[in-house]
Every structure is written in C-alpha cells, then in structure tokens.
Design a protein around this motif. Sequence first.
Motif, PDB file in Angstrom:
ATOM      1  N   MET A   1       3.899  15.531 -18.609  1.00  0.00           N
ATOM      2  CA  MET A   1       4.145  14.245 -19.261  1.00  0.00           C
ATOM      3  C   MET A   1       2.841  13.738 -19.876  1.00  0.00           C
ATOM      4  N   ARG A   2       2.935  13.165 -21.065  1.00  0.00           N
ATOM      5  CA  ARG A   2       1.741  12.643 -21.737  1.00  0.00           C
ATOM      6  C   ARG A   2       1.178  11.453 -20.958  1.00  0.00           C
ATOM      7  N   PRO A   3      -0.153  11.381 -20.840  1.00  0.00           N
ATOM      8  CA  PRO A   3      -0.766  10.259 -20.129  1.00  0.00           C
ATOM      9  C   PRO A   3      -0.324   8.900 -20.666  1.00  0.00           C
ATOM     10  N   THR A   4      -0.135   8.802 -21.968  1.00  0.00           N
ATOM     11  CA  THR A   4       0.318   7.539 -22.556  1.00  0.00           C
ATOM     12  C   THR A   4       1.691   7.155 -22.014  1.00  0.00           C
ATOM     13  N   ASP A   5       2.581   8.134 -21.927  1.00  0.00           N
ATOM     14  CA  ASP A   5       3.923   7.864 -21.401  1.00  0.00           C
ATOM     15  C   ASP A   5       3.879   7.529 -19.913  1.00  0.00           C
ATOM     16  N   VAL A   6       3.013   8.215 -19.180  1.00  0.00           N
ATOM     17  CA  VAL A   6       2.862   7.921 -17.752  1.00  0.00           C
ATOM     18  C   VAL A   6       2.389   6.483 -17.574  1.00  0.00           C
ATOM     19  N   THR A   7       1.409   6.087 -18.356  1.00  0.00           N
ATOM     20  CA  THR A   7       0.877   4.729 -18.266  1.00  0.00           C
ATOM     21  C   THR A   7       1.956   3.693 -18.560  1.00  0.00           C
ATOM     22  N   GLU A   8       2.756   3.937 -19.596  1.00  0.00           N
ATOM     23  CA  GLU A   8       3.808   2.986 -19.971  1.00  0.00           C
ATOM     24  C   GLU A   8       4.851   2.820 -18.870  1.00  0.00           C
ATOM     25  N   ARG A   9       5.080   3.875 -18.102  1.00  0.00           N
ATOM     26  CA  ARG A   9       6.133   3.836 -17.086  1.00  0.00           C
ATOM     27  C   ARG A   9       5.609   3.536 -15.689  1.00  0.00           C
TER      28      ARG A   9
ATOM     29  N   GLU B   1       0.831  -1.203   0.000  1.00  0.00           N
ATOM     30  CA  GLU B   1       0.000   0.000   0.000  1.00  0.00           C
ATOM     31  C   GLU B   1       0.869   1.257   0.000  1.00  0.00           C
ATOM     32  N   GLU B   2       1.953   1.248   0.752  1.00  0.00           N
ATOM     33  CA  GLU B   2       2.867   2.397   0.751  1.00  0.00           C
ATOM     34  C   GLU B   2       3.473   2.597  -0.637  1.00  0.00           C
ATOM     35  N   ALA B   3       3.861   1.522  -1.295  1.00  0.00           N
ATOM     36  CA  ALA B   3       4.437   1.607  -2.638  1.00  0.00           C
ATOM     37  C   ALA B   3       3.390   2.097  -3.634  1.00  0.00           C
ATOM     38  N   ARG B   4       2.136   1.664  -3.483  1.00  0.00           N
ATOM     39  CA  ARG B   4       1.058   2.106  -4.368  1.00  0.00           C
ATOM     40  C   ARG B   4       0.831   3.605  -4.222  1.00  0.00           C
ATOM     41  N   GLN B   5       0.818   4.082  -2.984  1.00  0.00           N
ATOM     42  CA  GLN B   5       0.632   5.516  -2.748  1.00  0.00           C
ATOM     43  C   GLN B   5       1.787   6.326  -3.330  1.00  0.00           C
ATOM     44  N   ALA B   6       3.006   5.814  -3.209  1.00  0.00           N
ATOM     45  CA  ALA B   6       4.162   6.501  -3.790  1.00  0.00           C
ATOM     46  C   ALA B   6       4.043   6.554  -5.306  1.00  0.00           C
ATOM     47  N   ALA B   7       3.573   5.477  -5.917  1.00  0.00           N
ATOM     48  CA  ALA B   7       3.392   5.456  -7.374  1.00  0.00           C
ATOM     49  C   ALA B   7       2.307   6.440  -7.803  1.00  0.00           C
ATOM     50  N   ILE B   8       1.227   6.540  -7.041  1.00  0.00           N
ATOM     51  CA  ILE B   8       0.162   7.493  -7.357  1.00  0.00           C
ATOM     52  C   ILE B   8       0.696   8.915  -7.274  1.00  0.00           C
ATOM     53  N   THR B   9       1.471   9.215  -6.244  1.00  0.00           N
ATOM     54  CA  THR B   9       2.067  10.543  -6.096  1.00  0.00           C
ATOM     55  C   THR B   9       2.959  10.864  -7.288  1.00  0.00           C
ATOM     56  N   ALA B  10       3.735   9.894  -7.734  1.00  0.00           N
ATOM     57  CA  ALA B  10       4.615  10.100  -8.884  1.00  0.00           C
ATOM     58  C   ALA B  10       3.825  10.298 -10.173  1.00  0.00           C
ATOM     59  N   VAL B  11       2.734   9.573 -10.323  1.00  0.00           N
ATOM     60  CA  VAL B  11       1.868   9.735 -11.506  1.00  0.00           C
ATOM     61  C   VAL B  11       1.293  11.147 -11.541  1.00  0.00           C
ATOM     62  N   ILE B  12       0.806  11.621 -10.413  1.00  0.00           N
ATOM     63  CA  ILE B  12       0.242  12.969 -10.338  1.00  0.00           C
ATOM     64  C   ILE B  12       1.306  14.005 -10.702  1.00  0.00           C
ATOM     65  N   ALA B  13       2.492  13.863 -10.144  1.00  0.00           N
ATOM     66  CA  ALA B  13       3.579  14.810 -10.434  1.00  0.00           C
ATOM     67  C   ALA B  13       3.950  14.779 -11.914  1.00  0.00           C
ATOM     68  N   ALA B  14       3.999  13.596 -12.496  1.00  0.00           N
ATOM     69  CA  ALA B  14       4.359  13.476 -13.909  1.00  0.00           C
ATOM     70  C   ALA B  14       3.303  14.137 -14.798  1.00  0.00           C
ATOM     71  N   LEU B  15       2.033  13.897 -14.503  1.00  0.00           N
ATOM     72  CA  LEU B  15       0.964  14.502 -15.297  1.00  0.00           C
ATOM     73  C   LEU B  15       0.959  16.024 -15.143  1.00  0.00           C
ATOM     74  N   ARG B  16       1.129  16.488 -13.923  1.00  0.00           N
ATOM     75  CA  ARG B  16       1.172  17.940 -13.699  1.00  0.00           C
ATOM     76  C   ARG B  16       2.415  18.561 -14.320  1.00  0.00           C
TER      77      ARG B  16
END
Length: 76
Positions: A40-48, A22-37
């Motif tokens: 970064m293109r959503p497609t690239d975020v999804t791939e990574r 759960e901690e790792a999932r939350q860290a990944a969500i935080t990184a996704v939000i930062a990347a999108l903001r």
Amino acid sequence: MDAEQALDQATRQYRKTEEAHEEARQAAITAVIAALRGGMRPTDVTERSPFTAAYVRRIAREHGIEPARPGPKSRR
C-alpha cells in the motif's frame, strides 16, 4: 462521595482508558506495518490511519520498510 474518593475514581478511569488507548495505538501500528509491507502506498496508509505522514515514515523506518520510490516527474 468526598474529594479524595472522586479523585481516586477519576484516576482509575483515566488509567483504564489510557491502557485501552495504548492497545488501540499498537493495533493501528501493526496494521500500518502490514499495509506498507503489503504494498500500500504510504500516502494511502496515512489517509486511512490515525497517524501523520511523518509518523508513518518513522514507523516504516523502525521496521525496516524501505521508502517508496518516487513516481514519475510531470513535465510542463
């Protein structure tokens, strides 16, 4: 070790790894939000990321990130 002790030990281990997951999932969500903001293109975020495109879109919506504008249409 009897069956009860084995079950107790397995349950403790399960809960410990569940918390770490759960901690790792939350860290990944935080990184996704930062990347999108960060633009970064959503497609690239999804791939990574470890998430599906639908889940990345859901995360974006939940955090007020507007959908990316559609790119130019190709002409045939």
